[in-house]
Design a protein around this motif. Structure first.
Motif, PDB file in Angstrom:
ATOM      1  N   LEU A  54      24.226  36.257  40.105  1.00  0.00           N
ATOM      2  CA  LEU A  54      25.310  35.414  40.579  1.00  0.00           C
ATOM      3  C   LEU A  54      24.835  34.423  41.633  1.00  0.00           C
ATOM      4  O   LEU A  54      24.091  34.779  42.545  1.00  0.00           O
ATOM      5  CB  LEU A  54      26.421  36.268  41.204  1.00  0.00           C
ATOM      6  N   THR A  55      25.287  33.194  41.520  1.00  0.00           N
ATOM      7  CA  THR A  55      25.190  32.268  42.633  1.00  0.00           C
ATOM      8  C   THR A  55      26.305  32.597  43.622  1.00  0.00           C
ATOM      9  O   THR A  55      27.242  33.346  43.305  1.00  0.00           O
ATOM     10  CB  THR A  55      25.344  30.824  42.151  1.00  0.00           C
ATOM     11  N   SER A  56      26.223  32.027  44.813  1.00  0.00           N
ATOM     12  CA  SER A  56      27.307  32.237  45.781  1.00  0.00           C
ATOM     13  C   SER A  56      28.631  31.726  45.229  1.00  0.00           C
ATOM     14  O   SER A  56      29.690  32.339  45.427  1.00  0.00           O
ATOM     15  CB  SER A  56      26.982  31.544  47.103  1.00  0.00           C
ATOM     16  N   LYS A  57      28.589  30.599  44.531  1.00  0.00           N
ATOM     17  CA  LYS A  57      29.810  30.043  43.940  1.00  0.00           C
ATOM     18  C   LYS A  57      30.379  30.997  42.892  1.00  0.00           C
ATOM     19  O   LYS A  57      31.606  31.209  42.832  1.00  0.00           O
ATOM     20  CB  LYS A  57      29.494  28.690  43.305  1.00  0.00           C
ATOM     21  N   GLN A  58      29.522  31.598  42.076  1.00  0.00           N
ATOM     22  CA  GLN A  58      30.006  32.535  41.067  1.00  0.00           C
ATOM     23  C   GLN A  58      30.585  33.798  41.706  1.00  0.00           C
ATOM     24  O   GLN A  58      31.600  34.322  41.247  1.00  0.00           O
ATOM     25  CB  GLN A  58      28.875  32.887  40.100  1.00  0.00           C
ATOM     26  N   GLN A  59      29.943  34.282  42.775  1.00  0.00           N
ATOM     27  CA  GLN A  59      30.501  35.440  43.471  1.00  0.00           C
ATOM     28  C   GLN A  59      31.874  35.101  44.046  1.00  0.00           C
ATOM     29  O   GLN A  59      32.823  35.895  43.930  1.00  0.00           O
ATOM     30  CB  GLN A  59      29.573  35.899  44.598  1.00  0.00           C
ATOM     31  N   SER A  60      32.001  33.927  44.635  1.00  0.00           N
ATOM     32  CA  SER A  60      33.282  33.497  45.176  1.00  0.00           C
ATOM     33  C   SER A  60      34.325  33.372  44.070  1.00  0.00           C
ATOM     34  O   SER A  60      35.495  33.732  44.260  1.00  0.00           O
ATOM     35  CB  SER A  60      33.120  32.168  45.907  1.00  0.00           C
ATOM     36  N   ASP A  61      33.917  32.876  42.917  1.00  0.00           N
ATOM     37  CA  ASP A  61      34.848  32.727  41.793  1.00  0.00           C
ATOM     38  C   ASP A  61      35.372  34.082  41.321  1.00  0.00           C
ATOM     39  O   ASP A  61      36.562  34.225  41.006  1.00  0.00           O
ATOM     40  CB  ASP A  61      34.175  32.000  40.633  1.00  0.00           C
ATOM     41  N   VAL A  62      34.480  35.083  41.269  1.00  0.00           N
ATOM     42  CA  VAL A  62      34.924  36.429  40.898  1.00  0.00           C
ATOM     43  C   VAL A  62      35.922  36.952  41.920  1.00  0.00           C
ATOM     44  O   VAL A  62      36.981  37.486  41.569  1.00  0.00           O
ATOM     45  CB  VAL A  62      33.722  37.390  40.770  1.00  0.00           C
ATOM     46  N   ALA A  63      35.586  36.787  43.199  1.00  0.00           N
ATOM     47  CA  ALA A  63      36.492  37.246  44.256  1.00  0.00           C
ATOM     48  C   ALA A  63      37.850  36.575  44.145  1.00  0.00           C
ATOM     49  O   ALA A  63      38.905  37.213  44.302  1.00  0.00           O
ATOM     50  CB  ALA A  63      35.867  36.976  45.622  1.00  0.00           C
ATOM     51  N   ASN A 113      47.006  40.344  57.660  1.00  0.00           N
ATOM     52  CA  ASN A 113      46.980  40.443  56.199  1.00  0.00           C
ATOM     53  C   ASN A 113      45.669  41.119  55.810  1.00  0.00           C
ATOM     54  O   ASN A 113      44.699  40.468  55.451  1.00  0.00           O
ATOM     55  CB  ASN A 113      47.072  39.038  55.585  1.00  0.00           C
ATOM     56  N   PRO A 114      45.592  42.449  55.911  1.00  0.00           N
ATOM     57  CA  PRO A 114      44.303  43.128  55.727  1.00  0.00           C
ATOM     58  C   PRO A 114      43.817  43.059  54.281  1.00  0.00           C
ATOM     59  O   PRO A 114      44.606  42.800  53.361  1.00  0.00           O
ATOM     60  CB  PRO A 114      44.605  44.571  56.143  1.00  0.00           C
ATOM     61  N   PRO A 115      42.528  43.270  54.064  1.00  0.00           N
ATOM     62  CA  PRO A 115      41.944  43.082  52.738  1.00  0.00           C
ATOM     63  C   PRO A 115      42.512  44.035  51.692  1.00  0.00           C
ATOM     64  O   PRO A 115      42.946  45.144  51.996  1.00  0.00           O
ATOM     65  CB  PRO A 115      40.463  43.366  52.964  1.00  0.00           C
ATOM     66  N   ILE A 116      42.447  43.578  50.436  1.00  0.00           N
ATOM     67  CA  ILE A 116      42.806  44.431  49.311  1.00  0.00           C
ATOM     68  C   ILE A 116      41.565  44.911  48.555  1.00  0.00           C
ATOM     69  O   ILE A 116      41.544  46.027  48.030  1.00  0.00           O
ATOM     70  CB  ILE A 116      43.786  43.731  48.349  1.00  0.00           C
ATOM     71  N   ILE A 117      40.518  44.075  48.514  1.00  0.00           N
ATOM     72  CA  ILE A 117      39.303  44.403  47.766  1.00  0.00           C
ATOM     73  C   ILE A 117      38.084  43.904  48.539  1.00  0.00           C
ATOM     74  O   ILE A 117      38.142  42.850  49.183  1.00  0.00           O
ATOM     75  CB  ILE A 117      39.328  43.762  46.356  1.00  0.00           C
ATOM     76  N   GLY A 118      37.003  44.657  48.482  1.00  0.00           N
ATOM     77  CA  GLY A 118      35.717  44.222  49.017  1.00  0.00           C
ATOM     78  C   GLY A 118      34.731  44.019  47.875  1.00  0.00           C
ATOM     79  O   GLY A 118      34.850  44.634  46.814  1.00  0.00           O
ATOM     80  N   LEU A 255      32.542  46.417  43.633  1.00  0.00           N
ATOM     81  CA  LEU A 255      33.914  46.098  44.012  1.00  0.00           C
ATOM     82  C   LEU A 255      34.576  47.382  44.479  1.00  0.00           C
ATOM     83  O   LEU A 255      34.411  48.424  43.842  1.00  0.00           O
ATOM     84  CB  LEU A 255      34.707  45.549  42.819  1.00  0.00           C
ATOM     85  N   TRP A 256      35.316  47.335  45.582  1.00  0.00           N
ATOM     86  CA  TRP A 256      36.020  48.541  46.021  1.00  0.00           C
ATOM     87  C   TRP A 256      37.398  48.184  46.554  1.00  0.00           C
ATOM     88  O   TRP A 256      37.648  47.067  47.005  1.00  0.00           O
ATOM     89  CB  TRP A 256      35.209  49.307  47.056  1.00  0.00           C
ATOM     90  N   ASP A 257      38.288  49.157  46.483  1.00  0.00           N
ATOM     91  CA  ASP A 257      39.643  49.002  46.993  1.00  0.00           C
ATOM     92  C   ASP A 257      39.609  49.243  48.498  1.00  0.00           C
ATOM     93  O   ASP A 257      39.353  50.361  48.944  1.00  0.00           O
ATOM     94  CB  ASP A 257      40.584  49.992  46.290  1.00  0.00           C
ATOM     95  N   GLU A 258      39.866  48.193  49.273  1.00  0.00           N
ATOM     96  CA  GLU A 258      39.812  48.305  50.729  1.00  0.00           C
ATOM     97  C   GLU A 258      40.984  49.113  51.294  1.00  0.00           C
ATOM     98  O   GLU A 258      40.945  49.548  52.434  1.00  0.00           O
ATOM     99  CB  GLU A 258      39.828  46.903  51.363  1.00  0.00           C
ATOM    100  N   ARG A 259      42.020  49.317  50.484  1.00  0.00           N
ATOM    101  CA  ARG A 259      43.204  50.023  50.977  1.00  0.00           C
ATOM    102  C   ARG A 259      43.034  51.535  50.927  1.00  0.00           C
ATOM    103  O   ARG A 259      43.692  52.252  51.680  1.00  0.00           O
ATOM    104  CB  ARG A 259      44.429  49.601  50.153  1.00  0.00           C
ATOM    105  N   THR A 260      42.177  52.024  50.033  1.00  0.00           N
ATOM    106  CA  THR A 260      42.090  53.466  49.794  1.00  0.00           C
ATOM    107  C   THR A 260      40.705  54.037  50.050  1.00  0.00           C
ATOM    108  O   THR A 260      40.417  55.169  49.663  1.00  0.00           O
ATOM    109  CB  THR A 260      42.489  53.786  48.335  1.00  0.00           C
TER     110      THR A 260
END
Length: 288
Positions: A54-63, A113-118, A255-260
């Motif tokens: 992944l490029t940084s742009k591709q990682q950002s696009d996935v996010a 507005n805390p994170p939902i995914i990391g 990818l992980w669920d930041e809430r749980t």
């Protein structure tokens, strides 16, 4: 609509963690694939992908498929994307800057507005080992480690989460970084979240305090608050059965669920070089 059953999933432990095979994140994901990944994330809490490029742009696009990528107010970032933070340590990078994520935590809980995914992307991994990351399932900790009476008690409480609490001790006085920090501190005053949080999709309850950013229980006096927080923090790594541990290869994505979950990055690789690219994903402001 695709479900998680249509992904090639390898379960890593009974309570947390799964590997997704044969999915190239550099290619645009369909709505069905995105939905299937979300369903898998809610079920397994942490998802791993090998051999990504992944490029940084591709990682950002996935996010951005899952929400709004967060721009961290003090972390360094890639040249292309301010929302892709660079977490880099090694004696050849900066001999005075040692790893600082070897503590159980959830990212950016100091936000209203805390994170939902990391999302982490492994760019450089220590050649002689080390630098694994662990995740803990805070849903299972809530279910298994707390009595019904304690659940009821905690369900009435809220906690303060502070940006300055963790970052101020890391900043050198009278430095350019301190000026940047003071501006970020003013923009990010302490916030309050429930001690027990309910997941908006699964409706499961989980423990939502962490040693890095949670400073006090609002409804208790200082001594009561400190004692209760120390007890709750101790539950996170009490049982290995509620955790998974990932040994990184270069070009792995997580990818992980930041809430749980909470996570812990081992610092045993120092003075070797380790570089990770991180996106923290917030709930989308415009849900339309």
């Amino acid at each position: 609509m695709a479900t998680s059953q249509e992904l090639n999933i390898e379960i890593l432990t009974p309570r947390i963690g799964a590997m997704i095979h044969n999915l190239d994140l550099s290619q645009p994901l369909t709505k069905d694939q995105k939905h299937a990944l979300e369903e898998a994330l809610y079920k397994y809490h942490v998802l791993f992908f090998r051999n990504q490029n992944l490029t940084s742009k591709q990682q950002s696009d996935v996010a951005r498929l899952f929400g709004d990528p967060h721009v961290h107010p003090v972390f360094s970032h890639t040249a292309e994307c301010p929302e892709v933070s660079v977490l880099e340590f090694g004696v050849d990078v900066d001999p005075d800057k040692k790893p600082d994520s070897d503590i159980w935590h959830t990212d950016v809980t100091w936000s209203k507005n805390p994170p939902i995914i990391g999302m982490l992307y492994a760019k450089i991994i220590p050649k002689q080992g080390g630098g694994d990351t662990l995740w803990a399932n805070t849903v299972e900790i809530y279910k298994q480690e707390l009595s019904n009476e304690m659940k009821e008690f905690l369900g009435k409480l809220t906690a303060e989460h502070s940006f300055a609490y963790t970052f101020q001790p890391l900043i050198k006085p009278n430095s350019a970084a301190m000026a940047q920090f003071m501006k970020a501190k003013e923009a990010n005053p302490p916030v309050t979240h429930p001690v027990i949080r309910e997941h908006p999709h699964t409706k499961e309850k989980c423990l939502y305090v962490n040693r890095t950013y949670t400073t006090k229980i609002n409804e208790l006096n200082e001594q009561e608050s400190n004692l209760l927080l120390q007890y709750l923090f101790s539950l996170i790594n009490k049982k290995p059965e509620f955790t998974c541990r990932w040994k990184w290869n270069e070009n792995d994505v997580c990818l992980w669920d930041e809430r749980t979950t909470q996570h812990y990055a081992t610092a045993d690789y120092w003075p070797q070089h380790r570089r990770m690219h991180r996106c923290v994903i917030m709930e989308r402001k415009d849900k339309s």
